[in-house]
Design a protein around this motif. Structure first.
Motif, short mmCIF file in Angstrom:
data_model
loop_
_atom_site.label_atom_id
_atom_site.label_comp_id
_atom_site.label_asym_id
_atom_site.label_seq_id
_atom_site.Cartn_x
_atom_site.Cartn_y
_atom_site.Cartn_z
N ILE A 34 41.46 43.12 43.33
CA ILE A 34 42.01 42.96 41.97
C ILE A 34 42.52 41.54 41.74
O ILE A 34 42.39 41.00 40.65
N ASP A 35 43.07 40.92 42.79
CA ASP A 35 43.54 39.54 42.63
C ASP A 35 42.39 38.60 42.31
O ASP A 35 42.52 37.69 41.49
N SER A 36 41.25 38.81 42.96
CA SER A 36 40.07 38.00 42.69
C SER A 36 39.59 38.19 41.26
O SER A 36 39.22 37.22 40.58
N GLU A 37 39.57 39.43 40.80
CA GLU A 37 39.14 39.70 39.43
C GLU A 37 40.06 39.03 38.42
O GLU A 37 39.60 38.43 37.45
N ILE A 38 41.36 39.13 38.65
CA ILE A 38 42.33 38.52 37.73
C ILE A 38 42.16 37.01 37.72
O ILE A 38 42.15 36.38 36.66
N MET A 39 41.99 36.43 38.90
CA MET A 39 41.83 34.98 38.99
C MET A 39 40.57 34.54 38.24
O MET A 39 40.64 33.62 37.42
N LEU A 40 39.45 35.18 38.50
CA LEU A 40 38.21 34.83 37.83
C LEU A 40 38.32 34.99 36.32
O LEU A 40 37.97 34.09 35.55
N ASN A 41 38.84 36.13 35.88
CA ASN A 41 38.97 36.38 34.44
C ASN A 41 39.91 35.41 33.76
O ASN A 41 39.73 35.08 32.58
N SER A 42 40.91 34.93 34.47
CA SER A 42 41.85 33.97 33.90
C SER A 42 41.16 32.66 33.57
O SER A 42 41.39 32.06 32.51
N PHE A 43 40.30 32.19 34.45
CA PHE A 43 39.56 30.96 34.18
C PHE A 43 38.55 31.17 33.06
O PHE A 43 38.44 30.34 32.16
N VAL A 44 37.82 32.27 33.12
CA VAL A 44 36.80 32.53 32.11
C VAL A 44 37.43 32.68 30.72
O VAL A 44 36.86 32.22 29.73
N ALA A 45 38.61 33.28 30.65
CA ALA A 45 39.31 33.42 29.36
C ALA A 45 39.60 32.07 28.74
O ALA A 45 39.68 31.94 27.52
N LEU A 46 39.74 31.05 29.59
CA LEU A 46 40.01 29.69 29.12
C LEU A 46 38.72 28.89 28.93
O LEU A 46 38.76 27.69 28.71
N ARG A 47 37.58 29.57 29.05
CA ARG A 47 36.26 28.94 28.95
C ARG A 47 36.03 27.90 30.04
O ARG A 47 35.38 26.87 29.83
N ILE A 48 36.60 28.19 31.21
CA ILE A 48 36.42 27.35 32.39
C ILE A 48 35.57 28.15 33.37
O ILE A 48 35.88 29.28 33.67
N LYS A 49 34.48 27.54 33.82
CA LYS A 49 33.64 28.20 34.82
C LYS A 49 33.74 27.43 36.13
O LYS A 49 32.95 26.51 36.38
N PRO A 50 34.72 27.79 36.96
CA PRO A 50 34.88 27.08 38.23
C PRO A 50 33.78 27.46 39.21
O PRO A 50 33.09 28.46 39.05
N ARG A 51 33.64 26.65 40.23
CA ARG A 51 32.73 27.02 41.31
C ARG A 51 33.41 28.14 42.10
O ARG A 51 34.64 28.17 42.22
N VAL A 52 32.63 29.06 42.60
CA VAL A 52 33.20 30.19 43.34
C VAL A 52 32.41 30.45 44.61
O VAL A 52 31.23 30.11 44.71
N THR A 53 33.08 31.02 45.57
CA THR A 53 32.42 31.53 46.76
C THR A 53 32.96 32.94 47.00
O THR A 53 34.11 33.23 46.67
N VAL A 54 32.11 33.79 47.52
CA VAL A 54 32.49 35.19 47.74
C VAL A 54 32.68 35.40 49.24
O VAL A 54 31.78 35.10 50.04
#
Length: 82
Positions: A34-54
């Motif tokens: 859930i922390d990962s989902e919140i983190m990702l969604n927080s950036f996307v909500a700001l129209r920021i697409k950071p680089r990610v690794t899983v």
């Protein structure tokens, strides 16, 4: 009054600060929880697409969780570095 909007604003503000500080060097390490989902969604909500690794746990202990992350990344047209 619900504290959820206040927390959401704080998380998004921190996401923006991190991106302002690190720019394209910023990489989110996502485990699928859930922390990962919140983190990702927080950036996307700001129209920021950071680089990610899983991050994959030993013996695929988080396989169920990372499936959600891969679906979210696909929805946002993002590809993980690994």
């Amino acid at each position: 009054m619900s504290k959820v909007p206040i927390v959401k604003e704080q998380i998004e503000r921190k996401a923006e600060e991190l991106y302002d500080l690190h720019g394209n060097k910023l990489v989110l390490f996502l485990s699928g929880g859930i922390d990962s989902e919140i983190m990702l969604n927080s950036f996307v909500a700001l129209r920021i697409k950071p680089r990610v690794t899983v991050l994959r746990y030993e013996r695929n202990n988080n396989l169920h969780d990372i499936n959600y992350i891969f679906r979210a990344l696909s929805k946002f047209y993002m590809t993980p570095l690994s």
